[in-house]
Motif scaffolding. Structure first.
Motif, PDB file in Angstrom:
ATOM      1  N   ASP A 424      64.605 -20.277  25.466  1.00 31.56           N
ATOM      2  CA  ASP A 424      65.195 -19.425  26.509  1.00 31.56           C
ATOM      3  C   ASP A 424      64.877 -20.052  27.758  1.00 31.56           C
ATOM      4  O   ASP A 424      65.460 -20.473  28.707  1.00 31.56           O
ATOM      5  CB  ASP A 424      64.984 -17.856  26.836  1.00 31.56           C
ATOM      6  N   THR A 425      63.067 -20.304  28.084  1.00 33.80           N
ATOM      7  CA  THR A 425      62.916 -20.754  28.802  1.00 33.80           C
ATOM      8  C   THR A 425      62.829 -22.139  29.206  1.00 33.80           C
ATOM      9  O   THR A 425      62.846 -22.806  30.534  1.00 33.80           O
ATOM     10  CB  THR A 425      61.736 -21.214  29.185  1.00 33.80           C
ATOM     11  N   ALA A 426      62.950 -23.054  28.051  1.00 34.46           N
ATOM     12  CA  ALA A 426      64.254 -24.258  28.816  1.00 34.46           C
ATOM     13  C   ALA A 426      64.970 -24.955  28.841  1.00 34.46           C
ATOM     14  O   ALA A 426      65.299 -25.782  29.765  1.00 34.46           O
ATOM     15  CB  ALA A 426      63.375 -25.596  27.106  1.00 34.46           C
ATOM     16  N   ALA A 427      65.766 -23.928  28.299  1.00 32.96           N
ATOM     17  CA  ALA A 427      67.084 -23.581  28.818  1.00 32.96           C
ATOM     18  C   ALA A 427      67.364 -23.945  31.026  1.00 32.96           C
ATOM     19  O   ALA A 427      68.476 -23.468  30.972  1.00 32.96           O
ATOM     20  CB  ALA A 427      68.299 -22.783  28.275  1.00 32.96           C
ATOM     21  N   GLN A 428      66.859 -23.099  31.204  1.00 33.81           N
ATOM     22  CA  GLN A 428      66.587 -22.764  32.752  1.00 33.81           C
ATOM     23  C   GLN A 428      65.958 -24.092  33.484  1.00 33.81           C
ATOM     24  O   GLN A 428      65.639 -23.644  34.592  1.00 33.81           O
ATOM     25  CB  GLN A 428      65.802 -22.040  32.832  1.00 33.81           C
ATOM     26  N   ILE A 429      65.818 -24.712  33.266  1.00 42.57           N
ATOM     27  CA  ILE A 429      64.580 -25.915  33.176  1.00 42.57           C
ATOM     28  C   ILE A 429      65.969 -26.731  34.415  1.00 42.57           C
ATOM     29  O   ILE A 429      66.868 -27.567  33.856  1.00 42.57           O
ATOM     30  CB  ILE A 429      64.397 -27.140  32.871  1.00 42.57           C
ATOM     31  N   PRO A 430      65.815 -27.298  35.254  1.00 41.55           N
ATOM     32  CA  PRO A 430      67.243 -27.605  35.933  1.00 41.55           C
ATOM     33  C   PRO A 430      67.029 -29.775  35.673  1.00 41.55           C
ATOM     34  O   PRO A 430      68.258 -29.495  35.806  1.00 41.55           O
ATOM     35  CB  PRO A 430      65.900 -27.000  37.886  1.00 41.55           C
TER      36      PRO A 430
END
Length: 564
Positions: A424-430
């Motif tokens: 989930d955190t990785a998916a938010q990396i711009p």
């Protein structure tokens, strides 16, 4: 060196003409490895061992976990002569990847013989170093370093009494004091309590001869810490007191601060927190006279860090408030927060982290607190700290900074086993490239946990992120990097860094024509390094076997420590 032929695994019987037990079936190698392997065999048949080392090295690059390649590489170094370190390392690697080898008993016996040869080489080096040293070394520091190296070598080889005798020849009092202190502790650990006390007395005598006040204080302090490790708290207290008395006489403010700070740190390591607290305050008083704000900030940050590590978080909190520069204050708050978390004061750690004004460092600190909580088994508390880290990371103004913070956070979440949160955190990396790299890190943690199917799914996300990278040059190398991770997952390859190229004949040849003092120094250092290497090697096989067993269950890349 005796040319012992080890029975069993390999086809060296073809080269040597000696008999061997029937080897087990040789595993098929990848084409590149097979070609290099066969060239290595051909070179061995011609007794061209340098060439054999080169070819088997190429085979190992292509098949790093192949037992037959590792064995032949070891055997080639063995036959080359005066390369005992390499031969021992590769024989150990062979036993690590082939723990059930039919010839393991013979290999271990041969390793012992190589160790004996290496010990003989070390003794030869020491003898030559002594002869060169006797030729009147003109450079003081070379003389000191030569005898210090010989002393350490003797200690590594178990001759502590001889090491103490050699230490007396070390010219510089500071080095002599530290060496005596180290050897005294070694004697105590070997059960020679009386000898240990005599050597501590020699250390104290040497410390009294150190001309520089700051370094003399350090010497006494190091001795005190070593005495405390032997359980002689009375002697340690007396020695620490001597150290503080010397420090008080140091005129320069910064040097006096350094003296007190080192003493306090050693007192803390010795378990005397009350004494350490008083000495840290003396260090802070000495530093208060320094007028340059940058230097003062750095010094107060160092004091804060040491106070925090000593468990003196309240004192550390007082020191941090005196730091003029905000950047150093940030570092100091982080150290206090981590010390509080390690001590179990999670509430206090969180409150301290919130005092950090730079949001990237606040995110980092909350993340590190979460790791401490997870290690302690507090998964719910770790989730809260990860959320605080996530919030702080999101407050950063630019995409790249947020990407870096999210990447570290996702990796930490995966490391503690919360892969879902990590994804989930990785998916938010711009940044698409940072997102690709983060997915690969998560996949690596999944592999270690045995979730190969999940790792493949995560690597698919990495490939998808690679497709979204805007810059052509980044996409060019990012896509293969993600693709290669699939091959790594499938092969579970074992990676070994090639050990050092200790060629004793070549080393001795290189010393020709040099001044006697340079020769003595080089020989003594080489003897010390080889003795230390041998000491380390004796502990390595079990570690390799353990890691390889883990690899069999859960494939992952294994790094071999470069030695010597």
């Amino acid at each position: 060196m005796p040319q012992v032929v080890l029975a069993g695994f390999l086809v060296f019987v073809v080269m040597t003409g000696c008999s061997a037990t029937s080897p087990p079936p040789v595993a098929l190698l990848p084409p590149d490895a097979q070609s290099a392997f066969e060239r290595g065999l051909d070179a061995g048949e011609q007794n061209e061992w340098e060439q054999a080392v080169e070819y088997f090295g190429e085979a190992w690059e292509a098949a790093p976990a192949s037992p037959q390649v590792l064995f032949n590489l070891a055997e080639s170094y063995d036959r080359l002569g005066r390369h005992e370190v390499q031969a021992i390392v590769w024989y150990h690697a062979y036993l690590a990847v082939k723990p059930d080898a039919p010839d393991k008993k013979e290999v271990r016996e041969h390793i012992k013989g190589l160790e004996a040869d290496l010990n003989a080489s070390i003794k030869d080096l020491v003898h030559m170093a002594k002869e060169a040293a006797a030729a009147q070394i003109q450079v003081d520091y070379l003389a000191s370093e030569t005898y210090r190296s010989i002393s350490y070598m003797k200690d590594h080889n178990g001759d502590t009494v001889g090491a103490v005798e050699t230490a007396a020849k070390v010219q510089y009092a500071y080095d002599r004091a530290n060496l005596y202190s180290h050897l005294a502790l070694e004697q105590y650990e070997k059960g020679d309590v009386a000898g240990s006390r005599k050597t501590f007395a020699l250390a104290a005598e040497a410390a009294s001869q150190v001309p520089d006040g700051m370094r003399r204080a350090w010497s006494y302090s190091d001795i005190g810490e070593a005495q405390a490790k032997t359980g002689d708290t009375a002697a340690a207290g007396t020695t620490f007191e001597q150290s503080r008395e010397v420090a008080a006489q140091v005129a320069d403010d910064e040097e006096r601060y350094k003296a007190y700070s080192n003493i306090a740190f050693d007192e803390s390591n010795a378990g005397d927190t009350a004494a350490a607290r008083k000495t840290f305050l003396l260090a802070r008083e000495a530093a208060a006279h320094i007028t340059d704000e940058h230097d003062l900030s750095k010094i107060y940050e160092e004091i804060t860090e040491n106070q925090a590590h000593a468990g003196l978080t309240e004192d550390a909190g007082e020191t941090v408030e005196q730091i003029p520069y905000e950047s150093y204050k940030t570092l100091a708050y982080r150290e206090i927060a981590l010390a509080q978390a390690k001590a179990g004061d999670i509430k206090g750690a969180g409150e301290t982290a919130e005092k950090i004004t730079e949001v990237s460092w606040e995110a980092k600190t909350h993340r590190e607190i979460a790791l401490i909580q997870a290690e302690a088994g507090d998964t719910e508390g770790a989730d809260v700290s990860f959320m605080l880290a996530m919030w702080a990371a999101g407050e950063q103004a630019d995409d790249f900074s947020r990407s870096l913070s999210y990447r570290s956070l996702a990796f930490s979440q995966a490391k503690v086993g919360d892969v879902a949160a990590a994804l989930d955190t990785a998916a938010q990396i711009p940044d698409a490239d940072e997102r690709r790299a983060t997915y690969q890190l998560i996949a690596a943690e999944q592999v270690k946990a045995g979730d190969l199917a999940g790792a493949r799914e995560t690597l698919a996300l990495a490939l998808e992120s690679a497709d979204r990278i805007a810059e052509d040059y980044k996409r060019t190398w990012a896509y293969p990097a993600a693709s290669e991770a699939f091959e790594w997952i499938e092969s579970g390859s074992l990676y070994l860094d090639e050990p050092s190229q200790k060629d004793l004949n070549g080393f001795l040849e290189s010393l020709k024509g040099q001044a006697p003092d340079e020769v003595a120094f080089a020989l003594a250092r080489a003897a010390k390094d080889l003795a230390l290497t041998l000491h380390i090697l004796r502990d390595k096989e079990s570690e390799l076997r353990k890691r390889h067993a883990q690899r069999d269950a859960t494939p992952y890349k294994l790094q071999w420590l470069c030695l010597a």
